[in-house]
Motif scaffolding. Structure first.
Motif, PDB file in Angstrom:
ATOM      1  N   GLY A  50     -80.431  46.610  30.472  1.00 34.33           N
ATOM      2  CA  GLY A  50     -79.839  45.341  30.086  1.00 34.33           C
ATOM      3  C   GLY A  50     -78.625  45.453  29.171  1.00 34.33           C
ATOM      4  O   GLY A  50     -78.025  44.440  28.821  1.00 34.33           O
ATOM      5  N   THR A  52     -74.788  46.025  28.103  1.00 39.68           N
ATOM      6  CA  THR A  52     -73.534  45.736  28.785  1.00 39.68           C
ATOM      7  C   THR A  52     -72.744  47.040  28.987  1.00 39.68           C
ATOM      8  O   THR A  52     -73.053  48.066  28.379  1.00 39.68           O
ATOM      9  N   ASP A  72     -69.843  49.899  39.619  1.00 42.07           N
ATOM     10  CA  ASP A  72     -71.074  49.729  38.846  1.00 42.07           C
ATOM     11  C   ASP A  72     -71.875  51.023  38.723  1.00 42.07           C
ATOM     12  O   ASP A  72     -73.000  51.018  38.228  1.00 42.07           O
ATOM     13  N   ASP A  97     -76.262  46.553  37.305  1.00 41.33           N
ATOM     14  CA  ASP A  97     -76.533  45.503  38.281  1.00 41.33           C
ATOM     15  C   ASP A  97     -75.204  44.821  38.621  1.00 41.33           C
ATOM     16  O   ASP A  97     -74.461  44.424  37.723  1.00 41.33           O
ATOM     17  N   GLN A  99     -74.594  41.931  39.854  1.00 42.68           N
ATOM     18  CA  GLN A  99     -74.537  40.510  39.528  1.00 42.68           C
ATOM     19  C   GLN A  99     -74.354  40.280  38.025  1.00 42.68           C
ATOM     20  O   GLN A  99     -73.436  39.606  37.595  1.00 42.68           O
ATOM     21  N   SER A 100     -75.243  40.866  37.250  1.00 42.01           N
ATOM     22  CA  SER A 100     -75.237  40.603  35.805  1.00 42.01           C
ATOM     23  C   SER A 100     -74.343  41.559  35.022  1.00 42.01           C
ATOM     24  O   SER A 100     -74.052  41.313  33.854  1.00 42.01           O
ATOM     25  N   GLN A 101     -73.927  42.678  35.652  1.00 42.69           N
ATOM     26  CA  GLN A 101     -73.119  43.709  34.991  1.00 42.69           C
ATOM     27  C   GLN A 101     -73.861  44.357  33.817  1.00 42.69           C
ATOM     28  O   GLN A 101     -73.248  44.829  32.867  1.00 42.69           O
ATOM     29  N   LYS A 102     -75.184  44.373  33.884  1.00 41.51           N
ATOM     30  CA  LYS A 102     -76.019  44.976  32.834  1.00 41.51           C
ATOM     31  C   LYS A 102     -76.599  46.296  33.349  1.00 41.51           C
ATOM     32  O   LYS A 102     -76.790  46.488  34.554  1.00 41.51           O
TER      33      LYS A 102
END
Length: 121
Positions: A50, A52, A72, A97, A99-102
């Motif tokens: 999670g 960044t 990514d 990820d 989508q979330s860039q986490k």
């Protein structure tokens, strides 16, 4: 007459001299060569799912490789040659990820912290 004798000796002498060079190789100084991202285990243990991209970059530094078309997936590659020893290479790959860039996963030659799957608050 003496010329023919020397012509027969020259290949033998040159072969002995050239083979002697390989015997001296361990005495020749070779520098240590470090290339890539030097990653340490304590830094890898700071990673949490999670995080960044900025947080991961702060902990590990900029990645050595980000392939075109796969922004990514970050590759941390460290290659070290110590003088006459065999080279050593360490790889560490982090994936985010899309989508979330986490941070979603981390694999490679380092062990992640057992708390890796526990997100930071």
């Amino acid at each position: 007459m003496h010329f023919k004798k020397w012509m027969a000796i020259i290949p033998l002498v040159s072969t002995l001299l050239l083979s002697g060079c390989s015997l001296l190789e361990p005495l020749v100084y070779r520098i240590d060569i470090a290339q890539g991202n030097y990653v340490e285990q304590p830094d890898v243990e700071k990673l949490r799912i999670g995080m960044t991209k900025e947080q991961v970059r702060y902990v590990l530094g900029s990645p050595m490789l980000v392939q075109n078309g796969y922004p990514d997936t970050w590759y941390y590659i460290y290659h070290f040659t110590h003088g006459h020893d065999d080279p050593e290479q360490k790889n560490f790959i982090v994936k985010f990820d899309s989508q979330s860039q986490k941070l979603a996963s981390a694999t490679g030659d380092f062990d992640v912290n057992p708390d890796f799957n526990t997100p930071l608050n």
